[in-house]
Design an enzyme around this catalytic site. Structure first.
Site, mmCIF file in Angstrom:
data_model
loop_
_atom_site.group_PDB
_atom_site.id
_atom_site.type_symbol
_atom_site.label_atom_id
_atom_site.label_comp_id
_atom_site.label_asym_id
_atom_site.label_seq_id
_atom_site.Cartn_x
_atom_site.Cartn_y
_atom_site.Cartn_z
ATOM 1 N N SER A 260 35.390 -13.216 4.326
ATOM 2 C CA SER A 260 34.860 -12.861 4.985
ATOM 3 C C SER A 260 35.156 -12.844 6.603
ATOM 4 O O SER A 260 36.698 -12.267 6.104
ATOM 5 C CB SER A 260 33.784 -13.710 4.636
ATOM 6 O OG SER A 260 32.420 -13.050 6.070
ATOM 7 N N ASP B 123 27.452 -8.318 -2.629
ATOM 8 C CA ASP B 123 27.555 -8.291 -1.638
ATOM 9 C C ASP B 123 26.347 -6.977 -0.601
ATOM 10 O O ASP B 123 27.126 -6.320 -1.032
ATOM 11 C CB ASP B 123 29.160 -8.432 -1.192
ATOM 12 C CG ASP B 123 29.304 -9.170 0.539
ATOM 13 O OD1 ASP B 123 28.850 -8.650 1.077
ATOM 14 O OD2 ASP B 123 30.514 -9.790 0.721
ATOM 15 N N HIS C 98 27.032 -12.078 -0.646
ATOM 16 C CA HIS C 98 28.042 -12.417 0.130
ATOM 17 C C HIS C 98 28.261 -13.471 0.059
ATOM 18 O O HIS C 98 29.173 -14.334 -0.024
ATOM 19 C CB HIS C 98 28.256 -11.686 1.603
ATOM 20 C CG HIS C 98 29.009 -11.847 2.728
ATOM 21 N ND1 HIS C 98 30.703 -11.332 1.771
ATOM 22 C CD2 HIS C 98 28.986 -12.827 4.011
ATOM 23 C CE1 HIS C 98 31.346 -11.889 3.158
ATOM 24 N NE2 HIS C 98 30.427 -12.857 4.237
#
Lengths: 379, 379
Positions: free
Chosen positions: B138, B297, B326
């Site tokens: 991320s 995601d 995610h």
């Protein structure tokens, strides 16, 4: 209340809601196009989406016209504003005649089942004996599916078209609604919903709620194509666009209404009061259904549409490959029009073969009211 | 500042940020595991995610241990808290020594490029000559890709692992961040960011921001499986869960910091200052990359991971089929561990064939710190 041109408003003397509360002498607003036929069986009932109104021309305009899905020469088309919405029907902004004040945060919980039963009162007054087709997208699709469920054992509803919707609100929708309501609650002007009295309004909370909602209506790829990392002044254009949409929304909506209708959405469940699980219940639905899903929809996912298409026996599932996400049901007019017409002509030959064809003149301002992607108000 | 056990905090005398402002005598916090080898080339740099800290055991614990990805008997493992985060490095909650007050809303814009250059100062102090691998998911993956970009023409970084991330912030991420910041701005306690002085804190705005963020980290199907339409008392359990997560977050984070780090995320773009479009720039990256994407995601979509995998010449793309959205990069430990080990053993044989294997004793409380789905804090 926000004004809708050409709307009829009727007063209903009394109705007891699913929650147990009774509303007295309350308004319900609707718009119609076309005429009822001699057998009173050509009604085309359109259910609007969450923040929509009865003004179909404003959000589904390109579907309305001769030889289109909503053909006013063949159908008596009607769209009724559901309760809780600030566009004419009874809602938190309506004056409660028993107190002389707006309902505000005391507006009772109205469900999709209540809307169907209240709308039936209007349709009876209009002498509608049979609904040829009930259609809706998103929240409107939820109500269309309630019609299918409630009138499953009667011939009152002939066919159902549901777009980008679900037979019951998912945990996902409930969670997004909760997040958006929290945005409103956090606004100091919200004042537990009693903001009408101090002349205030939780506009920044409502705008933030709208920004989150709008993102759930769109898709990552459509935003990337449209905005990417473009900047104007110190802001990314994606930021400016969101702020613009948030500000636009507060001029056409009310925070207490937004809370009321998202709570209504949360309660939606066609299986409530029935002893079946969802799949088994869907398998008992008898009407012909057209289900239209959007592959890029992140809110009412394609898997939810597949669940409907797979289980409802007499159903057709069409998948839109639009990149626009959930909002594609308000954008992909041509595809939707084609799917609907194909379905209607097959299921309602009596309408298309009938000699009863009424005259219809398109209003002058009609064409200009069709939405563009840029002007879309995300009903 | 929130305390992290076992953290080292060093003071950096001076650093001029990309935005032009200079920070003086500011803290940077980090944690390490294992030992530097004789050639000072076995550093394993872990970049934490948006609201994470240097405490890797807390969020990637199951990847840390003998024969695992983060093997402290073979690597000198280090995780440095990035600027803007309230976990020890310089941020809005840090006292600005020149004024004697917390930076608050005056904390300058720090970019991922700044973080890489500031972290290099720490790594130099620790005598790291070469980073064997830099990894992040991320926001952490964004920083890992900045390392790849900045040291593309040097042998300072040997390999890169990036999970569920992107080479530049998408319009989608920017838009969600904007929406979340608006939630904070709407809280009356926010007071333009000067809330430390009146002893207040925009906790309800920060909680609402977290609720929206958390939903973007998850998926429709995982929420449906977990919560469905279950209720406890008058609330859907999905609602209660969101409120619980919002409240949990306000006890471990600060609103000004949240604004600072989401703005940092928005600025992320490895092509900034280069005259190439993104695809061409990715095609010039030289290090071996392992890209791990998550098919469900909705925030950093699989198409963004495919873009990286397709364009970075020396790269492997692995796709996780987890339903968790995610957050799978913090949940699917076994799959991630296997993919990473396979990549590392192929690309860094000198580490695995070396005789320099250090002793390592697992701390007693180690096992119990591994996250469960239910306890996950969504770093």
């Amino acid at each position: 209340m926000f004004q809708i041109k050409g709307q009829t408003i009727v007063e209903i003397p009394e109705y007891t809601l699913e929650c147990g509360e009774t509303l007295y002498n309350f308004p319900v607003a609707y718009k119609t196009w076309g005429k009822l036929n001699s057998t009173q069986s050509n009604a085309f009932l359109i259910c609007h989406a969450l923040t929509g109104s009865s003004d179909v021309q404003d959000w589904w305009g390109p579907l309305l016209g001769i030889n289109k899905t909503f053909d006013p020469s063949r159908y008596f088309i009607i769209c009724i504003n559901f309760l809780g919405s600030p566009y004419g029907s009874c809602s938190p902004v309506t004056i409660d005649k028993s107190t002389g004040k707006a309902y505000g945060p005391n507006f009772p919980l109205v469900t999709a089942k209540d809307d169907v039963r209240i709308q039936k009162i209007i349709l009876d007054q209009l002498n509608v004996k049979q609904i040829a087709c009930v259609i809706g997208g998103s929240m409107g699709g939820m109500i269309a599916l309630e019609y299918s469920s409630i009138y499953n054992d009667s011939d009152y509803v002939k066919t159902v078209i549901a777009l980008a919707t679900s037979a019951r609100a998912s945990a996902w929708c409930i969670s997004w609604n909760e997040t958006q309501r929290q945005c409103i609650f956090n606004d100091p002007a919200y004042d537990d919903g009693y903001y009408y009295e101090n002349g205030n309004s939780p506009t920044s909370g409502l705008a933030a709620a709208r920004m989150a909602a709008l993102l759930t209506y769109r898709s990552r790829n459509s935003f990337e194509t449209r905005f990417g990392r473009n900047k104007s002044n110190d802001l990314f254009t994606a930021q400016s666009y969101l702020r613009y949409q948030g500000n636009k929304f507060i001029n056409r909506f009310d925070a207490n209404c937004y809370i009321a209708i998202t709570r209504k959405l949360d309660t939606h469940d066609i299986t409530r009061d029935h002893d079946f699980d969802l799949e088994k219940y869907l398998q008992r639905l008898k009407k012909p259904h057209l289900i239209i899903g959007i592959e890029s929809d992140g809110l009412f996912t394609i898997s939810e549409q597949e669940l409907l298409g797979k289980n409802i026996p007499n159903s057709i599932l069409k998948k839109l490959t639009s990149p626009e996400g959930h909002d594609a049901f308000l954008l992909e007019f041509e595809l939707i029009n084609n799917y609907c017409l194909e379905f209607l002509k097959k299921e309602l030959p009596e309408i298309y073969e009938s000699d009863e064809v009424f005259e219809w003149t398109e209003p002058e301002e009609f064409e200009s009211m069709c939405s563009e992607v840029d002007n879309i108000t995300n009903w």
